[in-house]
Design a protein around this motif. Structure first.
Motif, short mmCIF file in Angstrom:
data_model
loop_
_atom_site.label_atom_id
_atom_site.label_comp_id
_atom_site.label_asym_id
_atom_site.label_seq_id
_atom_site.Cartn_x
_atom_site.Cartn_y
_atom_site.Cartn_z
N ARG A 4 -2.68 5.21 0.88
CA ARG A 4 -3.31 6.24 0.04
C ARG A 4 -4.82 5.99 0.05
O ARG A 4 -5.27 4.84 0.03
N SER A 62 1.03 1.65 -9.46
CA SER A 62 1.84 2.01 -8.30
C SER A 62 2.52 0.80 -7.68
O SER A 62 2.17 -0.35 -7.94
N ARG A 63 3.48 1.07 -6.83
CA ARG A 63 4.27 0.04 -6.17
C ARG A 63 4.33 0.33 -4.67
O ARG A 63 4.40 1.48 -4.24
N HIS A 116 2.35 0.32 -2.19
CA HIS A 116 1.33 1.09 -1.50
C HIS A 116 0.15 0.20 -1.15
O HIS A 116 -0.04 -0.88 -1.71
N ASN A 146 -3.63 1.09 -1.54
CA ASN A 146 -4.55 2.09 -2.08
C ASN A 146 -5.98 1.70 -1.76
O ASN A 146 -6.41 0.59 -2.08
N SER A 193 1.12 -2.69 -5.74
CA SER A 193 0.35 -2.24 -4.58
C SER A 193 -0.86 -3.13 -4.32
O SER A 193 -1.40 -3.76 -5.24
N GLY A 202 -3.76 5.03 -12.05
CA GLY A 202 -2.62 5.34 -11.18
C GLY A 202 -2.34 4.27 -10.16
O GLY A 202 -1.19 3.87 -9.96
N VAL A 203 -3.38 3.77 -9.51
CA VAL A 203 -3.12 2.81 -8.44
C VAL A 203 -2.65 1.47 -9.00
O VAL A 203 -1.83 0.78 -8.38
#
Length: 798
Positions: A563, A583-584, A586, A588, A526, A579-580
Motif C-alpha cells: 500500500r 493494519s495486518r 501489509h 505500508n 504491518s 489506519g496503517v
C-alpha cells in the motif's frame, strides 16, 4: 508478549556423560540422514532395498554443505532447551539450509503437528523427502512454510538484525542465530554486530550468535574462515563479544566441545541478566558468541570421481550430481546414507528411536513449535488514541500551516506512553527521529543505548524504545524481527535513502504474500514506513538527497501486500497513520513532509477522504459535479497538492468560465484497476471521478511514468498528462524545485491551456503571462535567494 524479566536460563548443568553424547550423536546422525534423503530420494526412505535410479529425484536441488553444521547447532540447542527449560527460537542465517531445519522439525514432531499428512513414520519420511524442492512441494531454503522460522533462508545478511529485533522486549527469550561465513561478509551483517549496544539486559532477551565457519561460499573461500585466529578473535571482541571456539572433525569430540560452549554461553547470559535485573548493574555487558569450525559438507563424500569434496566449495550444493545416470555415484550415495546407520535411528516403522529423541524438548519448547516464531498468535491490538486530541483546526482550507510529521509525533508519543508497560511498540530510524520532527516521542521514552554516555547527550536511555543507528539495513532488520515475533512498529527514514533496504523489503513482501496462503500462520502487524525529508523539500541538501523512487519499487510487488499513501496535510497524515498502525500483513509506505505545509481538510473530512483513497475537492474546483468538467487537475502528495490548488486558483481568477475539477489522491493504489489490486477502483468509479475523455493534468510526487503505468488501462489514459520529478535537482529554493521539474502552478496552468480544446487561442495571453512569471522567478531567486513573494506569501483565496 513480554514477561516479567527473569534470567533466560537456569544454572549450568553437568557436562554431558558419554551416554548423553551418544544420544546427541544419534540425533545429529538422524538429522543428517534426513537432510540427504530430502535432496536425493523420491522413495525407499529407509533404504529397505538397494537404491535404484528410479528412486532418485530427476532434478537434484538443495544445499548439503551447510546442513551438517546446522544440524549440530539444532541438536545442541535441543539439549540446552530441554535441560534448562528455555524459551528459545533460532534464526537460521545460512542460505538454503532447508534440509537441516526441516529434518529437525520432523524429528521433534512439530512438522507433523503443523502438517498432519507428513506423519512421523516411514510414509511421512517418504513424503518429507519427495516434497523437498519438488513441484507442489516446499522450497529448498528455510521459508515461511517452515515451522519455527521467522527468517527466509536466502536473506543473506539479515539474520543477526532479525535476531536482535526478536529479542527486544522479550526478556525471557533466548534467540540463537546461526551466521554463515558467506553471510558474514555482507554489509548488513557487518553493521548488525552492533545490535549488542542496544540490547537492554533488563527488558530484552538475549541473542546468542553462532558464527559457523565451514570455509567456503559457493565457489570461493570465506574471508572470516581464512583470518588468523588472533585476528578473528580481535574482531569479534572488538564488536563486544566474548568468543567461545568449537573446532574439529571428530564427531564425539565436537559434541563434547559444543555442549561445553553452549553451557558456558548460557551461564554467561544468565550472569549478565542477573547482574542487570537483580544487582542493578548498568555497565554494557560483553555477550558470549560461539565460533563453530567444521568442514563444509561434513560427513558427506570425501571425494567424488577422485576430486576432493568434503571440506571444499564442491560440497556447497549437491555433492553427487549424476546419481541417476552414473552407477558409481548411485552406489556412493547409498554408502553415504548407510554410513549414518539408519537402522539404529529409526524403528521398523520409520519412527525415530528413543535414543534419537532423548535430547528433544516437548510442546512449545520445541524450536519448531515456539509461538514467538508465529508472532501473529501473540499479537495484541495497538492502543491508539483518539485523533481528535492531535488534529489541527481547519476553518478554511489553505490558510494555516503545520508540520505534518510534528503533528504525528504527538500521537506517537501517546502510543509510546500507552505501551510503556506492555512494551510492544518501537520506532526505528537512521539517526533521524528529531530531524523528521518526531521528537515528541522522547516525552514518553528515550533512545535505546547501552554504550558510554556524555553529559552533552540527550534522550539516551538503557530502556529506551526509540532505535537509532545510521544503518538502514539494521533498522529494517530490527523492525522485521520485532514484527515477526508479534509486536508493532514504525520505520522513519529520509525518502532518498530508504532505497538502501530495497532488497530487504522485497523479501518481507514475499514472506507476507506466502504466509497469506499458509493457514497456520497468524497475521502480523504491518511493516510501516514513514518517508519524509522528501524530494521536494530537500532543496537545502541538494541533488543527492532527491529520489522519490522507493514507491515505484514497492508498487512492483505483490498487490495484496503493498500500500502507498500520500497524505497532503497534517490531518490526513493522522488518519493514514491510524489506519496503517491498525493494519495486518501489509507493507505500508507513507510519504509525508516535515516542513510546514497548508492544512486542507478538517479531521472528519480527512478521515472520509482517506477512506475513499481519492476524491473530488469541490471547494477547490469550479465544476458543478453533475456534468463532466472541461479539465481535471489531479494531484498526489503534499507539494503537488499545493501546486494544483495554486493552479486552480489562477484558473478560477483568469478563466472563471472554465469548469475545473480538482481530484486529490491519497491512496496511490486506487489508480490501479480493481482486478489488479484490492484497493483499485472499478472502471465506472474511476471514469466518474476522472472522466472518460477530458484532459487530465496530474501533478504527482514522484516519477511521472509511475502514474501512467498504474492507469494505462483506463479509458481516459490517452488524455492523461503527468508532471512529476524528472531528475532535475540541486541546492535551491523550495519553489525552484517544482519549477525545475515543471510541476509548478504556472506550468500546470500552461498545461491546461495546451490540452483543453478551445483554450489555445482564447487563453494565449494567460499562457504567456504564466511563462513570463516562470522567467521572472528564475531572475528573482538568483538575486534575492528566496522565492517570489506571490508564491512565498500565497494562501488559498489570496
Amino acid at each position: 508478549m513480554p514477561t516479567d524479566p527473569q534470567p533466560a536460563s537456569a544454572p549450568a548443568s553437568a557436562p554431558p556423560s558419554d551416554q548423553e553424547l551418544r544420544t546427541l550423536d544419534a540425533h545429529w546422525r538422524a538429522a543428517n540422514y534426513l537432510a540427504v534423503g530430502q535432496i536425493y530420494l523420491l522413495t525407499n526412505p529407509l533404504l529397505g532395498e538397494p537404491l535404484t535410479p528410479e528412486q532418485i529425484k530427476p532434478r537434484l536441488l538443495g544445499h548439503w554443505g551447510t546442513s551438517p553444521g546446522l544440524n549440530l547447532v539444532h541438536t545442541h540447542l535441543n539439549r540446552a532447551v530441554k535441560q534448562r527449560d528455555l524459551d528459545a527460537i533460532c534464526i537460521w542465517g545460512p542460505g538454503h539450509g532447508g534440509p537441516a531445519v526441516l529434518a529437525n522439525s520432523w524429528l521433534d514432531g512439530s512438522y507433523t503437528d503443523t502438517y498432519p499428512e507428513i506423519t512421523r513414520d516411514a510414509a511421512g519420511m517418504a513424503a518429507l523427502f519427495r516434497q523437498f524442492s519438488f513441484p507442489g512441494g516446499v522450497p529448498s531454503h528455510v521459508a515461511p512454510e517452515t515451522p519455527g522460522s521467522i527468517h527466509e533462508g536466502g536473506e543473506l545478511g539479515y539474520a543477526l538484525s532479525h535476531a536482535y529485533g526478536a529479542a527486544l522486549d522479550n526478556p525471557g527469550l533466548l534467540v540463537a542465530c546461526v551466521i554463515g561465513d558467506g553471510e558474514a561478509e555482507t554489509g548488513p551483517l557487518a553493521a548488525s554486530w552492533h545490535g549488542n549496544k542496544f540490547l537492554d539486559p533488563v527488558h530484552d532477551g538475549a541473542v546468542l550468535p553462532v558464527l559457523h565457519l565451514n570455509g567456503y561460499k559457493i565457489a570461493n573461500p570465506a574471508l572470516l574462515a581464512r583470518l588468523p585466529e588472533a585476528e578473528l578473535d580481535a574482531l569479534l571482541r572488538g564488536y563486544g563479544h566474548e568468543p567461545l571456539y568449537v573446532t574439529g572433525t571428530d564427531p564425539m569430540a565436537v559434541h563434547r566441545a559444543m555442549a561445553a560452549a553452549v553451557d558456558t554461553a548460557l551461564d554467561r547470559i544468565t550472569a549478565v541478566q542477573r547482574a542487570a535485573r537483580q544487582d542493578g548493574c548498568t555497565d554494557r555487558p560483553t555477550w558470549p558468541l560461539i565460533v563453530l569450525r567444521t568442514p563444509k559438507g561434513w560427513t558427506g563424500p570425501a571425494q567424488v570421481d577422485g576430486v576432493p569434496v568434503e571440506g571444499t566449495w564442491r560440497a556447497h550444493q549437491v555433492p553427487l550430481d549424476q546419481v541417476r545416470d552414473n552407477p558409481a555415484h548411485l552406489a556412493q550415495l547409498e554408502a553415504w546414507m548407510r554410513s549414518y546407520r539408519p537402522e539404529e535411528l529409526f524403528d521398523a516403522h520409520g519412527r525415530p528411536t528413543e535414543q534419537v529423541l532423548a535430547c528433544v524438548p516437548e510442546g512449545t519448547r520445541r524450536l519448531g513449535a515456539n509461538p514467538r516464531a508465529n508472532g501473529g498468535l501473540l499479537l495484541r491490538d495497538l492502543p491508539l488514541p483518539r485523533l481528535e486530541q492531535y488534529a489541527v483546526p481547519v476553518d478554511k482550507p489553505g490558510v494555516t500551516l503545520h508540520e505534518p510529521t510534528r503533528v504525528l509525533g504527538g500521537l506517537l508519543e501517546q502510543v509510546m506512553a500507552d505501551t510503556a508497560q506492555r512494551r510492544d511498540f518501537r520506532l526505528v530510524g537512521p539517526d533521524e527521529t528529531a530531524s523528521n520532527r518526531l521528537q515528541a516521542v522522547y516525552g514518553a521514552t528515550g533512545k535505546a543505548w547501552q554504550a558510554d554516555t556524555l553529559p552533552t547527550d540527550e534522550h539516551l536511555a538503557h530502556d529506551g524504545r526509540v532505535m537509532e543507528i545510521l544503518s538502514e539495513h539494521t533498522c529494517q532488520g530490527w523492525l522485521e524481527g520485532y514484527l515477526l515475533t508479534g509486536r508493532h512498529g514504525l520505520f522513519s527514514c529520509y525518502e532518498a535513502f530508504v532505497h538502501i533496504v530495497d532488497s530487504m523489503v522485497n523479501q518481507h513482501v514475499k514472506w507476507l504474500r506466502t504466509t497469506r496462503r499458509i493457514p497456520w500462520r497468524a497475521p502480523i502487524a504491518s511493516l510501516n514506513y514513514l518517508l519524509t525529508s522528501h524530494v521536494w523539500r530537500q532543496d537545502h541538501n541538494g541533488f543527492s538527497h532527491q529520489d522519490p523512487g522507493f514507491v515505484d519499487h514497492v508498487l512492483n510487488k505483490s498487490p495484496e501486500v503493498v500500500r502507498v499513501w500520500l497524505p497532503p496535510d497534517a490531518n490526513t497524515l493522522l488518519a493514514v497513520a491510524d489506519g496503517v498502525l491498525r493494519s495486518r500483513d501489509h507493507v505500508n509506505v507513507v510519504v509525508a513532509g516535515k516542513q510546514p505545509c497548508f492544512d486542507w481538510l478538517p479531521l472528519d473530512d480527512a478521515r472520509a477522504h482517506c477512506a475513499r483513497g481519492a476524491g473530488r475537492w469541490e471547494w477547490a474546483g469550479t465544476d458543478d459535479g453533475g456534468l463532466d468538467p472541461d479539465v481535471v487537475l489531479a494531484c498526489a502528495g503534499d507539494v503537488p497538492t499545493q501546486e494544483v490548488i495554486g493552479a486552480a486558483g489562477l484558473l478560477r481568477r483568469h478563466l472563471p468560465d472554465l469548469a475545473v475539477r480538482v481530484v486529490n489522491v491519497v491512496d496511490l493504489t486506487r489508480l490501479m484497476p480493481s482486478e489488479e489490486h484490492p484497493h483499485g477502483m472499478p472502471d465506472d468509479e474511476f471514469d466518474a471521478l476522472f472522466t472518460r475523455d477530458r484532459p487530465v493534468v496530474f501533478a504527482y510526487h514522484g516519477y511521472p511514468w509511475l502514474i501512467h503505468r498504474l492507469a494505462y488501462r483506463r479509458t481516459v489514459h490517452p488524455h492523461l498528462h503527468v508532471r512529476g520529478y524528472k531528475e532535475s535537482g540541486t541546492t535551491t529554493t523550495p519553489f525552484d524545485m517544482v519549477v525545475r521539474n515543471d510541476l509548478d502552478r504556472y506550468r500546470l496552468v500552461m498545461d491546461v491551456i495546451d490540452r483543453t480544446p478551445g483554450l489555445a487561442v482564447r487563453a494565449a495571453d494567460l499562457r504567456r503571462q504564466m511563462a513570463d512569471t516562470r522567467s521572472r522567478h528564475h531572475a528573482w531567486i538568483r538575486e534575492h535567494g528566496t522565492d517570489l513573494p506571490e508564491v512565498a506569501d500565497w494562501t488559498w483565496g489570496s
